[in-house]
Design a protein around this motif. Sequence first.
Motif, PDB file in Angstrom:
ATOM      1  N   UNK A 200       6.643   3.489   6.650  1.00 25.14           N
ATOM      2  CA  UNK A 200       5.971   4.446   7.025  1.00 25.14           C
ATOM      3  C   UNK A 200       4.635   4.303   7.935  1.00 25.14           C
ATOM      4  N   UNK A 201       4.445   5.128   8.729  1.00 24.88           N
ATOM      5  CA  UNK A 201       3.312   4.931   9.849  1.00 24.88           C
ATOM      6  C   UNK A 201       1.915   5.605   9.058  1.00 24.88           C
ATOM      7  N   UNK A 202       2.034   6.424   8.214  1.00 20.38           N
ATOM      8  CA  UNK A 202       0.925   7.006   7.484  1.00 20.38           C
ATOM      9  C   UNK A 202       1.243   6.979   5.848  1.00 20.38           C
ATOM     10  N   UNK A 203       0.566   6.314   5.014  1.00 15.25           N
ATOM     11  CA  UNK A 203       0.854   6.422   3.924  1.00 15.25           C
ATOM     12  C   UNK A 203      -0.347   7.309   3.211  1.00 15.25           C
ATOM     13  N   UNK A 204       0.070   8.449   2.484  1.00 13.07           N
ATOM     14  CA  UNK A 204      -0.916   9.112   1.909  1.00 13.07           C
ATOM     15  C   UNK A 204      -1.159   8.765   0.331  1.00 13.07           C
ATOM     16  N   UNK A 205      -2.439   8.847   0.130  1.00 10.70           N
ATOM     17  CA  UNK A 205      -2.916   8.898  -1.325  1.00 10.70           C
ATOM     18  C   UNK A 205      -3.307  10.090  -1.662  1.00 10.70           C
ATOM     19  N   UNK A 206      -2.683  10.967  -2.329  1.00 11.35           N
ATOM     20  CA  UNK A 206      -3.171  12.303  -2.501  1.00 11.35           C
ATOM     21  C   UNK A 206      -3.745  12.531  -4.004  1.00 11.35           C
ATOM     22  N   UNK A 217      -5.592  -6.811  -2.123  1.00 10.51           N
ATOM     23  CA  UNK A 217      -4.668  -7.848  -1.658  1.00 10.51           C
ATOM     24  C   UNK A 217      -3.431  -6.868  -1.240  1.00 10.51           C
ATOM     25  N   UNK A 218      -3.556  -5.824  -0.378  1.00  7.82           N
ATOM     26  CA  UNK A 218      -2.785  -4.909  -0.032  1.00  7.82           C
ATOM     27  C   UNK A 218      -2.216  -5.326   1.534  1.00  7.82           C
ATOM     28  N   UNK A 219      -1.169  -5.063   1.951  1.00  9.82           N
ATOM     29  CA  UNK A 219      -0.686  -5.489   3.281  1.00  9.82           C
ATOM     30  C   UNK A 219       0.123  -4.357   3.774  1.00  9.82           C
ATOM     31  N   UNK A 220      -0.328  -3.977   5.124  1.00 14.16           N
ATOM     32  CA  UNK A 220       0.398  -2.747   5.805  1.00 14.16           C
ATOM     33  C   UNK A 220      -0.268  -2.907   7.172  1.00 14.16           C
ATOM     34  N   UNK A 225      -3.710   4.093   6.110  1.00 16.40           N
ATOM     35  CA  UNK A 225      -4.060   4.519   4.732  1.00 16.40           C
ATOM     36  C   UNK A 225      -4.869   5.666   4.920  1.00 16.40           C
ATOM     37  N   UNK A 226      -4.220   7.092   4.268  1.00 17.11           N
ATOM     38  CA  UNK A 226      -5.057   8.110   4.502  1.00 17.11           C
ATOM     39  C   UNK A 226      -5.401   8.632   3.050  1.00 17.11           C
ATOM     40  N   UNK A 240      -7.472  -6.654   2.205  1.00 14.16           N
ATOM     41  CA  UNK A 240      -6.228  -5.725   2.458  1.00 14.16           C
ATOM     42  C   UNK A 240      -6.226  -5.703   4.284  1.00 14.16           C
ATOM     43  N   UNK A 241      -5.077  -5.719   4.735  1.00 16.66           N
ATOM     44  CA  UNK A 241      -4.832  -5.554   6.105  1.00 16.66           C
ATOM     45  C   UNK A 241      -4.141  -4.239   6.331  1.00 16.66           C
ATOM     46  N   UNK A 242      -4.848  -3.347   6.759  1.00 17.46           N
ATOM     47  CA  UNK A 242      -4.322  -2.090   7.419  1.00 17.46           C
ATOM     48  C   UNK A 242      -4.599  -1.710   8.907  1.00 17.46           C
TER      49      UNK A 242
END
Length: 374
Positions: A200-206, A217-220, A225-226, A240-242
């Motif tokens: 995904x190009x945009x990952x939503x945390x709703x 320790x997140x990678x993307x 990250x929205x 983290x890398x976004x």
Amino acid sequence: MEFDRNKVGRVVKEDRLSSLPDELIHNILSSFDMKFVVQTCLLSSRWKLLWTSMPCLNFTSWQFTSLPKFAKFVNHVLSHHNHQVEVSSVKLHFSGAASHVFVRKIAKYAFSHNVQQLTITSCPKYRLKSYHASLFSSHSLKHFTLTCHHMQLCTTTKAPLDFPALTTLRLSRFVLCSDLFSNCVNLKNLTLEDFSVKDVEVFDIITPRLSSLRLAHGSSCSAVINLIAPQLEKLTVICCSFKYLNAPPGLSSFDYWGDFPLKFCKDRFYSLNKVSVCFNCFGLPYKEKDAIKTINLLQELHSAKYLTLNVDIVKCISSFPDLLLHHASPFSNLISLTIDYRLNRDEYGEEISTEARNFLLENSPSAALIMKSP
């Protein structure tokens, strides 16, 4: 001094543990795994059936020679448990190739008994197929921790976790690729650890009521990250890398520890109270591109009142005074600026360059400057 031998004999023979109320014995036994609890209860006729009414069930596979034997024991405990007793907590720790059926059975039992807290930790020997988000659904669960080493949380079915009462959620060691949290309408505390975002190009945390979010320790590298979380107050980001992190503007607390400056969407924050930023991987000599990224990040944090920076950040921007001269001080609300030397013991007490001091403090002349010693 004389002893009353008869009185001492009566005290020794008295079984004080058995005279304790069931509730207190349950509290004592809840610190141990269920195999030990069952074995202990067999030592006394008074305790013989106490394990069947435990409100906290803690299962661990480490004392079993194989996972099938562990699964058989778990099934035995669940099938003989007193169904009139409310179970408040279930913990499941196992290693080996457990099937979805086994995990689903534990989860189903917990949910059917209105369990408030569920913890599942899986350590398979080999990478297995993903867990489906639809595996977990409860209208009573409030606290859920799911850690599955070398596994994935499959969300390709676009089915989010169904936990309308959940307030605290911790997920570790997962690959995420679609909405997981929109049905968790009461979620207030969310932790994602050792995770990655794919496809995904945009990952939503709703999360409409989320107040605290921890990303570790997140990678993307290619995803945005929205955070659609209008009530978010505290954000912690560790290593983290976004591509970008789009955070709500009302954020009041931000902690960041990472190798590189984090990128935010422009002009997001207007009410930051406490901010702590630490970069731990600046190479020497300092690079101009890193200084530019650092200055850009600091400008996005302009509303901070209490700001903590590790000394590497200050030294990096100090190495390029001409860059600082072309940027006005972004901080006009500072009450205190703390320079943290804990990772750089040998440099404690070094003077901050005039250019760096002006960039950080010129628009907040009354702010306190604090040097945090090792």
